[in-house]
Design a protein around this motif. Structure first.
Motif, PDB file in Angstrom:
ATOM      1  N   PHE A  26      -1.534 -18.042   3.923  1.00 58.27           N
ATOM      2  CA  PHE A  26      -0.957 -17.209   4.977  1.00 58.27           C
ATOM      3  C   PHE A  26      -1.800 -15.953   5.206  1.00 58.27           C
ATOM      4  N   ARG A  27      -2.333 -15.404   4.147  1.00 60.93           N
ATOM      5  CA  ARG A  27      -3.097 -14.157   4.245  1.00 60.93           C
ATOM      6  C   ARG A  27      -4.366 -14.339   5.062  1.00 60.93           C
ATOM      7  N   GLN A  28      -5.030 -15.503   4.949  1.00 60.00           N
ATOM      8  CA  GLN A  28      -6.295 -15.737   5.642  1.00 60.00           C
ATOM      9  C   GLN A  28      -6.115 -15.757   7.162  1.00 60.00           C
ATOM     10  N   GLN A  29      -4.878 -15.980   7.613  1.00 57.54           N
ATOM     11  CA  GLN A  29      -4.622 -16.090   9.038  1.00 57.54           C
ATOM     12  C   GLN A  29      -4.244 -14.737   9.661  1.00 57.54           C
ATOM     13  N   GLN A  30      -4.195 -13.677   8.856  1.00 59.78           N
ATOM     14  CA  GLN A  30      -3.715 -12.393   9.348  1.00 59.78           C
ATOM     15  C   GLN A  30      -4.858 -11.424   9.638  1.00 59.78           C
ATOM     16  N   PRO A  31      -4.712 -10.530  10.659  1.00 61.28           N
ATOM     17  CA  PRO A  31      -5.685  -9.463  10.869  1.00 61.28           C
ATOM     18  C   PRO A  31      -5.574  -8.409   9.766  1.00 61.28           C
ATOM     19  N   GLN A  32      -6.497  -7.419   9.760  1.00 56.26           N
ATOM     20  CA  GLN A  32      -6.590  -6.454   8.669  1.00 56.26           C
ATOM     21  C   GLN A  32      -5.316  -5.634   8.511  1.00 56.26           C
ATOM     22  N   ASP A  33      -4.771  -5.060   9.617  1.00 55.51           N
ATOM     23  CA  ASP A  33      -3.564  -4.235   9.512  1.00 55.51           C
ATOM     24  C   ASP A  33      -2.383  -5.054   9.015  1.00 55.51           C
ATOM     25  N   ALA A  34      -2.294  -6.298   9.493  1.00 54.35           N
ATOM     26  CA  ALA A  34      -1.197  -7.150   9.067  1.00 54.35           C
ATOM     27  C   ALA A  34      -1.322  -7.494   7.591  1.00 54.35           C
ATOM     28  N   ARG A  35      -2.592  -7.608   7.118  1.00 56.29           N
ATOM     29  CA  ARG A  35      -2.794  -7.906   5.697  1.00 56.29           C
ATOM     30  C   ARG A  35      -2.229  -6.794   4.819  1.00 56.29           C
ATOM     31  N   LEU A  36      -2.457  -5.536   5.237  1.00 59.79           N
ATOM     32  CA  LEU A  36      -1.937  -4.410   4.458  1.00 59.79           C
ATOM     33  C   LEU A  36      -0.414  -4.435   4.424  1.00 59.79           C
ATOM     34  N   SER A  37       0.197  -4.691   5.588  1.00 56.03           N
ATOM     35  CA  SER A  37       1.640  -4.776   5.651  1.00 56.03           C
ATOM     36  C   SER A  37       2.148  -5.947   4.823  1.00 56.03           C
ATOM     37  N   TRP A  38       1.434  -7.061   4.895  1.00 50.89           N
ATOM     38  CA  TRP A  38       1.793  -8.252   4.118  1.00 50.89           C
ATOM     39  C   TRP A  38       1.732  -7.973   2.628  1.00 50.89           C
ATOM     40  N   LEU A  39       0.695  -7.241   2.193  1.00 53.25           N
ATOM     41  CA  LEU A  39       0.553  -6.925   0.775  1.00 53.25           C
ATOM     42  C   LEU A  39       1.690  -6.029   0.295  1.00 53.25           C
ATOM     43  N   ALA A  40       2.058  -5.029   1.101  1.00 46.82           N
ATOM     44  CA  ALA A  40       3.167  -4.146   0.722  1.00 46.82           C
ATOM     45  C   ALA A  40       4.471  -4.923   0.635  1.00 46.82           C
ATOM     46  N   SER A  41       4.665  -5.835   1.579  1.00 41.57           N
ATOM     47  CA  SER A  41       5.883  -6.645   1.571  1.00 41.57           C
ATOM     48  C   SER A  41       5.921  -7.556   0.346  1.00 41.57           C
ATOM     49  N   LEU A 153      16.339   1.517  -2.108  1.00 43.14           N
ATOM     50  CA  LEU A 153      15.081   1.136  -2.754  1.00 43.14           C
ATOM     51  C   LEU A 153      14.130   0.408  -1.821  1.00 43.14           C
ATOM     52  N   ALA A 154      14.402   0.424  -0.515  1.00 42.18           N
ATOM     53  CA  ALA A 154      13.452  -0.148   0.442  1.00 42.18           C
ATOM     54  C   ALA A 154      12.171   0.682   0.439  1.00 42.18           C
ATOM     55  N   PRO A 155      11.029   0.076   0.802  1.00 41.40           N
ATOM     56  CA  PRO A 155       9.771   0.827   0.804  1.00 41.40           C
ATOM     57  C   PRO A 155       9.881   2.120   1.598  1.00 41.40           C
ATOM     58  N   GLY A 156       9.474   3.214   0.984  1.00 43.41           N
ATOM     59  CA  GLY A 156       9.523   4.518   1.637  1.00 43.41           C
ATOM     60  C   GLY A 156      10.907   5.112   1.720  1.00 43.41           C
ATOM     61  N   GLY A 157      11.864   4.559   0.972  1.00 43.33           N
ATOM     62  CA  GLY A 157      13.238   5.040   1.062  1.00 43.33           C
ATOM     63  C   GLY A 157      13.551   6.200   0.148  1.00 43.33           C
ATOM     64  N   THR A 158      12.703   6.459  -0.844  1.00 46.03           N
ATOM     65  CA  THR A 158      12.975   7.478  -1.855  1.00 46.03           C
ATOM     66  C   THR A 158      11.756   8.369  -2.044  1.00 46.03           C
ATOM     67  N   ALA A 159      12.010   9.657  -2.241  1.00 43.34           N
ATOM     68  CA  ALA A 159      10.917  10.589  -2.516  1.00 43.34           C
ATOM     69  C   ALA A 159      11.260  11.417  -3.745  1.00 43.34           C
ATOM     70  N   GLN A 180       9.007   4.792  -4.005  1.00 42.81           N
ATOM     71  CA  GLN A 180       8.420   6.115  -3.909  1.00 42.81           C
ATOM     72  C   GLN A 180       7.577   6.342  -2.658  1.00 42.81           C
ATOM     73  N   VAL A 181       7.828   7.476  -2.004  1.00 43.99           N
ATOM     74  CA  VAL A 181       6.948   7.956  -0.950  1.00 43.99           C
ATOM     75  C   VAL A 181       5.680   8.523  -1.580  1.00 43.99           C
ATOM     76  N   SER A 182       5.842   9.226  -2.700  1.00 45.27           N
ATOM     77  CA  SER A 182       4.700   9.738  -3.464  1.00 45.27           C
ATOM     78  C   SER A 182       4.764   9.161  -4.865  1.00 45.27           C
ATOM     79  N   ARG A 198       7.365  14.887   5.303  1.00 46.54           N
ATOM     80  CA  ARG A 198       6.685  14.082   6.312  1.00 46.54           C
ATOM     81  C   ARG A 198       7.391  12.741   6.548  1.00 46.54           C
ATOM     82  N   SER A 199       8.418  12.450   5.749  1.00 41.25           N
ATOM     83  CA  SER A 199       9.089  11.144   5.827  1.00 41.25           C
ATOM     84  C   SER A 199      10.544  11.326   6.239  1.00 41.25           C
TER      85      SER A 199
END
Length: 537
Positions: A26-41, A153-159, A180-182, A198-199
């Motif tokens: 699945f990763r090979q079929q994704q553009p660069q920005d989508a890959r980063l989002s895919w990795l975080a997910s 606990l969703a990504p970016g939900g806690t700082a 964590q945001v940071s 900033r969040s």
């Protein structure tokens, strides 16, 4: 513990191996920005599954240990004896409870500190705790928090906004992806606060303790314009002029409800409970964090994690005393007779409605240490007591043997502040007059330093109200005041940031403990003078 880590690593490895083949295609079929989002997910999904597995495993272990509390405490004692170091090591071969109690007398925390360090405070071993209780508090606390407040606990939900974390045990990858945001471990408070500001989509705010979070909000108000300029200029990160304008607008409306104006989706504030935090929680709840829930995953003392909070939806301060290490005994508290009590009880023997002082034995030095923390049993979880922490015996005032406890003084001060028009209590500290050498020519008395919002000057009438409230709270104090043996309490208003500076000075001390328990009664002249120099009224 090695077995625990091994099982955890095997589980994570198996999970990653199962996910890798289909995800690689699945990763090979994704553009660069989508890959980063895919990795975080991907990281988030792996972290969440690992947390659910670890929480289920720890819950099962907790159920077994609390159902068979006698056996669990015997194992905890054996662990402490086997790992003991120092002159009491000959006891290592015996786990008989009677022998343990007879051969090791109860020792106060102050005596242990004098023996081991020659100072009032013990050197900290770490900014976090080790052992089963700390791991359980963190894993079960995270799972309970997400259940009570979905999406926290969703990504970016806690700082995290302080250098120290409220979670007793730092967890390895992949849990870093959960919230964590940071990143945890960052040491610059300013950078942590900027990242949080900033969040705008935060759902949870984390701080090491409530008093540290109080300092964060006081500093936010003082440095608001500077922070807004940094956000607008993109220092660091991309420029966010709209967010900077939101910060300025939120600050202009005052402290009440500030957190929800800055972060509209915010649901809960997470801090680690320790001695001297209740006042800061009350101030935060009445002003900056009004409308938000508070959750502490554990109650911590200098001996380790001594209480687990499994109920985020309940009012703050309900804890289960776990039967594992450190080994916990309960010393019945009898009014006016603490020194006469010598017989402790085990967890299964605790009675509902009774008050006990905690006694801890750790493996590092085989000492039955009286912590001074007093708890009241309010219920049970299987065979283990559920408690509320009441006060610390070491934080009592006594210039003529009157023994005004921490809880008694806080109650009197709270009632006095309610009679000061517009005033909100942020912080306080007390000193017996002999420490400041301020009773020359007068009867011994209390010197009380307070930090307030909504009141810039204290009239003599306002100052007198504290003494009247103390007399109403304590008949013994009232009798001493009537005879003239004790003078009236003297109240001083300190400037903004005085207690924050005091805490910074305490934290900078090489012998500062963790967690940073807030002293309400200062025993050293230089600390009392620290506040005295900041009196404004």
């Amino acid at each position: 513990m090695l077995l625990v880590l091994l099982f955890l690593l095997l589980f994570l490895l198996l999970l990653v191996l199962l996910l890798l083949p289909p995800l690689a295609v699945f990763r090979q079929q994704q553009p660069q920005d989508a890959r980063l989002s895919w990795l975080a997910s991907l990281q988030y999904r792996v972290a969440w599954r690992a947390l659910c597995w670890a929480a289920a495993w720890q819950q099962q272990r907790l159920e077994q240990s609390t159902l068979h509390v006698g056996q669990s405490q015997q194992q905890a004692l054996r662990w402490c004896l086997q790992g003991a170091q120092g002159p009491r090591c000959p006891l290592r071969g015996s786990t008989d409870m009677s022998t343990f109690r007879n051969d090791l007398p109860l020792t106060k925390a102050s005596q242990v500190q004098e023996e081991e360090s020659g100072e009032q405070l013990l050197p900290p071993t770490s900014n976090q705790y080790h052992g089963e209780a700390s791991l359980q508090a963190t894993v079960l606390g995270l799972a309970a928090l997400n259940k009570a407040y979905p999406q926290v606990l969703a990504p970016g939900g806690t700082a995290l906004v302080t250098p120290t974390s409220p979670w007793p045990r730092p967890l390895p990858w992949p849990w870093h992806a959960l919230d964590q945001v940071s990143r945890p471990g960052a040491k610059d408070p300013g950078a942590l606060l900027l990242a949080a500001l900033r969040s705008p989509g935060l759902r949870a705010l984390e701080a090491g303790t409530a008093v540290e979070l109080l300092d964060v909000f006081v500093g936010l108000e003082a440095d608001g314009e500077e922070l807004a300029e940094a956000i607008a200029a993109g220092n660091p990160g991309a420029p966010l002029p709209r967010r900077a304008a939101e910060l300025r607008e939120a600050l202009e409306q005052g402290p009440r409800g500030l957190a929800l104006r800055l972060w509209p989706k915010l649901q809960v504030v997470v801090t680690l409970d320790a001695g001297g935090q209740a006042e800061a929680v009350a101030a935060l709840g009445a002003l900056w964090c009004q409308g938000l829930a508070f959750f502490s995953p554990a109650y911590a003392a200098s001996g380790g994690v001594v209480g687990l909070n499994l109920w985020p939806e309940q009012p703050r301060g309900l804890y289960l005393l776990p039967p594992g290490a450190p080994f916990i005994e309960l010393l019945p508290v009898k009014e006016g007779a603490q020194e006469e009590v010598a017989s402790t009880v085990l967890l299964a023997e605790a009675q509902k409605g009774k008050e006990y002082e905690l006694v801890l034995t750790d493996h590092t030095s085989l000492t039955r240490c009286r912590l001074g923390d007093v708890v009241r049993v309010v219920g049970a979880y299987n065979q283990c007591p559920v408690v509320r922490f009441i006060c610390r015996l070491g934080q009592a005032l006594s210039v003529r043997g009157e023994d005004i406890g921490e809880d008694m003084f806080s109650e009197a001060l709270g009632r006095a502040v309610e009679q000061w028009p517009g005033a909100k209590l942020l912080d306080h500290g007390c000193v017996e007059s002999s420490i400041l050498d301020s009773s020359k020519g007068s009867a011994p008395h209390y010197e009380v330093f307070v930090a307030l919002r909504g009141l810039r000057n204290l009239s003599e009438e306002n100052r007198d109200k504290l003494d009247h409230c103390l007399q109403e709270t304590s008949p013994h104090y009232k009798s001493l005041r009537f005879r003239g043996s004790v003078g009236p309490a003297r109240v001083h208003l300190v400037g903004q940031g005085a207690f924050g500076a005091l805490r910074a000075a305490l934290a900078a001390c090489p012998s500062s403990p963790f967690p940073p328990e807030m002293p309400r009664v200062l025993r050293h002249g230089h600390l009392a003078q620290f506040l005295q120099r900041r009196v404004v009224s």
